[in-house]
Write a protein that holds these residues in place. Structure first.
Motif, short mmCIF file in Angstrom:
data_model
loop_
_atom_site.label_atom_id
_atom_site.label_comp_id
_atom_site.label_asym_id
_atom_site.label_seq_id
_atom_site.Cartn_x
_atom_site.Cartn_y
_atom_site.Cartn_z
N GLU A 842 0.84 -1.20 0.00
CA GLU A 842 0.00 0.00 0.00
C GLU A 842 0.88 1.25 0.00
O GLU A 842 1.84 1.34 0.77
N PRO A 843 0.59 2.22 -0.86
CA PRO A 843 1.43 3.42 -0.93
C PRO A 843 1.45 4.19 0.39
O PRO A 843 0.46 4.23 1.13
N LEU A 844 2.59 4.81 0.68
CA LEU A 844 2.72 5.64 1.87
C LEU A 844 2.25 7.05 1.56
O LEU A 844 2.38 7.53 0.42
N THR A 845 1.72 7.71 2.57
CA THR A 845 1.37 9.12 2.41
C THR A 845 2.65 9.95 2.44
O THR A 845 3.72 9.48 2.84
N GLU A 848 4.04 10.17 5.91
CA GLU A 848 4.71 8.93 6.30
C GLU A 848 6.09 8.83 5.67
O GLU A 848 7.05 8.36 6.31
N ILE A 849 6.21 9.32 4.43
CA ILE A 849 7.53 9.33 3.78
C ILE A 849 8.45 10.31 4.49
O ILE A 849 9.65 10.03 4.69
N ASP A 850 7.90 11.47 4.92
CA ASP A 850 8.71 12.42 5.68
C ASP A 850 9.24 11.78 6.96
O ASP A 850 10.41 11.94 7.31
N THR A 871 3.12 15.74 17.51
CA THR A 871 3.36 15.16 18.83
C THR A 871 4.06 13.80 18.68
O THR A 871 3.94 13.14 17.63
N PRO A 872 4.78 13.37 19.72
CA PRO A 872 5.38 12.03 19.68
C PRO A 872 4.34 10.92 19.47
O PRO A 872 4.62 9.92 18.82
N GLY A 873 3.13 11.12 20.00
CA GLY A 873 2.08 10.13 19.78
C GLY A 873 1.72 10.01 18.31
O GLY A 873 1.46 8.90 17.81
N THR A 874 1.70 11.16 17.61
CA THR A 874 1.42 11.13 16.17
C THR A 874 2.53 10.41 15.42
O THR A 874 2.27 9.68 14.46
N VAL A 875 3.79 10.60 15.87
CA VAL A 875 4.91 9.90 15.24
C VAL A 875 4.72 8.39 15.38
O VAL A 875 4.90 7.64 14.42
N LYS A 876 4.33 7.96 16.58
CA LYS A 876 4.11 6.54 16.80
C LYS A 876 3.02 5.99 15.89
O LYS A 876 3.12 4.88 15.36
N ARG A 877 1.97 6.79 15.68
CA ARG A 877 0.88 6.34 14.80
C ARG A 877 1.37 6.22 13.36
O ARG A 877 1.05 5.25 12.67
N HIS A 878 2.17 7.21 12.91
CA HIS A 878 2.72 7.13 11.55
C HIS A 878 3.62 5.90 11.41
O HIS A 878 3.57 5.20 10.37
N LEU A 879 4.44 5.63 12.42
CA LEU A 879 5.33 4.47 12.35
C LEU A 879 4.52 3.19 12.29
O LEU A 879 4.86 2.26 11.54
N HIS A 880 3.44 3.11 13.06
CA HIS A 880 2.58 1.93 13.02
C HIS A 880 2.02 1.73 11.61
O HIS A 880 2.01 0.61 11.09
N ASN A 881 1.57 2.82 11.00
CA ASN A 881 1.03 2.72 9.64
C ASN A 881 2.11 2.29 8.65
O ASN A 881 1.85 1.48 7.74
#
Length: 904
Positions: A842-845, A848-850, A871-881
């Motif tokens: 699935e392509p990354l947004t 997410e590429i940033d 926020t660090p929480g948002t970073v964690k969500r991006h990493l999960h995705n």
């Protein structure tokens, strides 16, 4: 000689049920049902009868011929190695030999992570045909995160034949919700443990032998709310009170400090000598007749502890026996806690003298941790520092209890550390062992300052050995040699273990400088001292390093022997203990097999080493393993796998962040590209190499020079190749480094042939073959491709080494069958070096590429958040995705996958 800390066998005995205990069949039945789950949690505040109930169930289970293992926990068990050593030993009380391999792993100089050790234990339990039941009492005393993590891992992976009971005053930080959802958790809580009306009446009328009016029983049931300890205190107060009605009135009115009041009532009813005994012994966690007599004698009281302990047992005064021989005891927690408060409020002036007496008794009985604890309570910091410095060092460091070392040294004032500067040294070594290198350097500097001032030469010798070990991570050969020599100068001959460490470091320093003769001499001294010290970890290190020297000498057969000795025997699952020695030995054993063209064995050994490095959190040190794996995979016809491995080699080197490892990984990557005919990429590295100032050890510089010479030859610039090779040939010849010399001569032959000098080229190749043939070096010649093959064909009929040349030109698969690597190790390695095939991702947004670009730059979550203003929480969500879309499990895998897909 290795030192093993003494285990308190009293912790393994199921407490005996006290006289007057009210049988509770309804709860026994519930606990029977609990064994259908992985974990039974008995969680309630103090005084609800958790220990008594669990002990009753365990004794009942034993009567049914079940094997039940018991472990009573205490505050001192807040060290992962100590905790799990006790846990395994508790299991061995019921199952002889179970977990012995785990205990051996804990005795390593660099023990593996808990999950690895516990995985072996889990597999051993699963192999048993009998049910395995373990009861852990007083788990609320444990607050170490690593212990909770290890227990969570153990519980979540227990086989069906195993069950764990935990009694605790508070819920442990474990995945209880997940266990509950999976129906792997059975719980008993305070509402389950409260005495029912029937049990309350049974206790008051039958067990306590107290006749009360029905309304008094109703009042006690209401006020106590089924609290077992409270009811027992009430019966003790009423049984000997001169005014029982007053006691009942105070209870009925809801006395604000009811339980303190009841304890004081119980104390005042006792004979004076009993009361004095209870108050005097309030300061200790466990009671022993000898210990109690030492406390009594400190206050000029009669030494009658044996009789007093017997009296307390007979009169049900909250005394719990901890062993079958009735040698060790403890107070019931409710009684003990209130007793301590009573002591603090009324007798605090006596505390220092009593703590000092307890410390002296513990030290005399080789229990230094308990001695240090009481000395600190008595504020006798000089003596605490002395005991920790003299006794606890061997007691703790020999058993890898580095967390405990840090804990107790932290308790000491700075002045005491300055007065005992070796404590700074011990603290630094603890930090080094825990992987905190920068902090270790800071405390080594402090230690050196104070050791120099106190002229402690032995201490300085130990410090210099540790500093040399620390510098190994930087490949700083001159300073490694400097500090190792200083260590050997100061360390006395009888300090075998530290001298072995210093000799090993000196051998490393010489090897990094290319002086293998001096390196071998130093390592054989290390081996001798290690044998005298009877230290298996030290011997394994020396053997691994001697194998490395044999590689440089060109003796592959002897190198293989040393690496196998360093690895030791695999356990029953076919796995080696994951330590730095074992994974590095696997890497170099893979190199040996690669040189022999045993590609399958080489790949298996390298993947096993990589998996082992992952398990001890040392993946950053695995770059060399990935480098050799990449070249082995390419030779085996797996170019895509080779690409993945070489990317991981660079990434792990950058994570380690040492310049020598990074430059080495880039050089090997350029060589791989050259072998893949991607000459443009190899030339890009060469341009960078030419502009850069040469850094690193001799060994590091030689790696780069060999790659550069190959690229110059491929670019038809043989003179520049020879300029690099000629001084290296001279140095290798002079140092007897035949393992390097034959390769240098082979490359020289290619360059000379390209220059139109066929005769000198063939002479160089003949000399190379003379060196290579006895050791059976094959792969170096194969990897040079058709130019080398053409020269070998010209020599085939005229050379004395014709059979060896034919073996190179017509390689066959090795006749021996390589053993399959351990399944877990192979799976762990293959997860990091896998084919992409033609799978859809699935392509990354863009965001997410940033994030992925910053992950590639080794930024932390906090740094990514700051740069992207999220926020660090948002970073964690991006990493999960990202992990989900790319089907990976880690940052490194994500970067490698993204590079393979062209995203980065």
């Amino acid at each position: 000689m290795s030192f093993t800390f003494p285990l308190l066998t009293t912790k393994f005995y199921i407490p005996q049920v006290r006289p007057g205990y009210v049988a509770r069949p309804r709860l026994i039945h519930l606990l029977d049902q609990g064994t259908r789950h992985r974990l039974t949690l008995i969680s309630a505040p103090t005084g609800f009868g958790k220990t008594s109930l669990l002990a009753d169930w365990c004794l009942t289970a034993r009567q049914r011929e079940n094997t039940v293992c018991w472990l009573s926990l205490e505050k001192g068990d807040n060290d992962p190695i100590r905790f799990f050593t006790y846990l395994v030993t508790a299991l061995q009380t019921g199952f002889e030999g179970l977990g012995s391999r785990v205990l051996q792993l804990f005795d390593q100089l660099d023990p593996p992570p808990l999950e690895y050790a516990l995985a072996g234990l889990i597999n051993e339990i699963a192999a048993l045909s009998l049910p395995v039941i373990l009861a852990l009492d007083d788990y609320h005393l444990i607050d170490h995160a690593a212990v909770h993590s290890g227990m969570s891992f153990l519980i979540e992976h227990l086989p069906p034949n195993a069950h764990i009971f935990i009694s605790t005053r508070k819920d442990p930080p474990m995945p209880l919700a997940r266990l509950r959802a999976q129906k792997n958790l059975f719980e008993l809580r305070s509402e389950d443990l409260r005495f029912t009306s029937q049990e309350t009446r049974q206790f008051l009328e039958t067990a306590a032998h107290i006749g009360l009016l029905p309304e008094s029983i109703d009042m006690l049931e209401k006020q106590m709310e089924g609290w077992a300890a409270g009811l027992q205190l009430v019966t003790l107060s009423l049984s000997k009170s001169s005014n029982p009605n007053q006691v009942l009135e105070q209870i009925a009115l809801g006395h604000p400090y009811l339980f303190d009041y009841l304890v004081e009532e119980v104390l005042h009813q006792q004979p004076r000598e009993v009361r004095d005994f209870l108050v005097t012994c309030a300061i200790v966690e466990r009671l022993h007749a000898g210990l109690c007599n030492a406390l009594l004698q400190a206050e000029n009281q009669p030494a009658a502890a044996t009789e007093m302990l017997a009296y307390l047992q007979k009169n049900n005064l909250f005394l719990i026996s901890l062993d079958e021989t009735h040698t060790w005891f403890r107070f019931h927690p409710v009684f003990g806690n209130v007793l301590k408060r009573y002591f603090d409020q009324n007798h605090s002036q006596r505390a220092a003298a009593l703590h000092l007496a307890a410390a002296k008794w513990y030290e005399a009985h080789q229990l230094p941790l308990d001695a240090v604890s009481h000395l600190i309570c008595a504020q006798q910091y000089p003596q605490a520092a002395r005991v920790l410095h003299e006794s606890a060092w061997d007691y703790l460091s020999a058993n890898n209890q580095w967390t405990t070392v840090k804990y107790w040294i932290d308790k000491l004032p700075a002045e005491e550390k300055r007065q005992h500067p070796r404590l700074y040294l011990q603290y630094a070594y603890a930090l080094l062992s825990l992987g905190e290198l920068a902090a270790a350097e800071h405390y080594l500097t402090l230690a050196e300052q104070y050791l120099q001032a106190s002229h402690d030469l032995t201490g300085l010798g130990e410090l210099f050995a540790i500093r040399a070990l620390l510098l190994r991570y930087e490949s700083d050969a001159p300073r490694i040699q400097q500090f190792a020599r200083q260590a050997l100068e100061y360390l006395p001959p009888e300090n075998r273990l530290q001298r072995s460490l210093a000799w090993n470091c000196l051998g490393i320093g010489h090897h990094l400088d290319g002086d293998i003769a001096k390196s071998e001499d130093a390592l054989r001294e290390a081996l001798r001292d290690g044998q005298m010290a009877q230290s298996q970890p030290s011997l394994a290190t020396s053997r691994y390093l001697l194998g490395h020297v044999c590689l440089s000498k060109g003796n592959l057969q002897e190198a293989e022997m040393y690496f196998k000795e360093a690895l030791g025997s695999p356990d029953k699952l076919g796995e080696y203990a994951p330590t730095s020695n074992t994974f590095e030995a696997c890497f170099l054993l893979g190199k040996v097999y690669y040189e022999w063209n045993h590609l399958e064995r080489a790949i298996e050994s390298l993947r096993t080493g990589i998996a082992l490095s992952e398990r001890i959190g040392s993946h950053r040190h695995a770059s060399y393993g990935y480098v050799k794996l990449a070249h082995a995979l390419l030779s085996a016809g797996s170019p895509q796998d080779a690409d993945g491995a070489i990317e991981l080699a660079e990434l792990t080197a950058r994570e380690l962040d040492t310049e020598s490892r990074i430059l080495q990984s880039l050089a090997y990557k350029a060589w791989l590209r050259l072998r893949q005919n991607r000459v443009d990429e190899a030339e890009q590295w060469l341009n960078t190499y030419e502009r850069r100032v040469r850094v690193g050890s001799f060994y590091d510089r030689q790696v780069e020079s060999l790659v550069a010479a190959r690229i110059y030859t491929a670019l038809a610039e043989p003179r520049r190749a020879l300029t690099l090779l000629s001084p290296l040939i001279q140095l290798a010849r002079g140092a007897g480094r035949n393992g390097h010399l034959f390769e240098l001569l082979a490359l020289q032959a290619l360059a000379l042939n390209l220059m139109g000098q066929p005769d000198p080229a063939l002479e160089a190749l003949k000399e190379s073959l003379e060196i290579a043939a006895p050791a059976q070096y094959i792969r170096v010649f194969l990897d040079e491709g058709e130019p080398m093959a053409a020269m070998l064909r010209r020599l085939q009929d005229s050379s004395d080494r014709s059979p060896f040349i034919r073996q190179i030109l017509h390689p066959t698969a090795p006749t021996e069958t390589a053993p399959s690597p351990p399944a877990p190790a192979r799976a762990a390695a293959e997860a990091r070096v896998e084919l992409l095939h033609n799978r859809y991702f699935e392509p990354l947004t863009q965001r997410e590429i940033d994030v992925l670009h910053l992950v590639e730059a080794l930024c932390s979550n906090q740094e990514i958040a700051e740069r992207l203003v999220i926020t660090p929480g948002t970073v964690k969500r991006h990493l999960h995705n990202i992990y989900t879309k790319l089907d990976v499990e880690s940052r490194r895998q994500a970067v490698v996958r993204a590079r393979s897909l062209g995203i980065l």
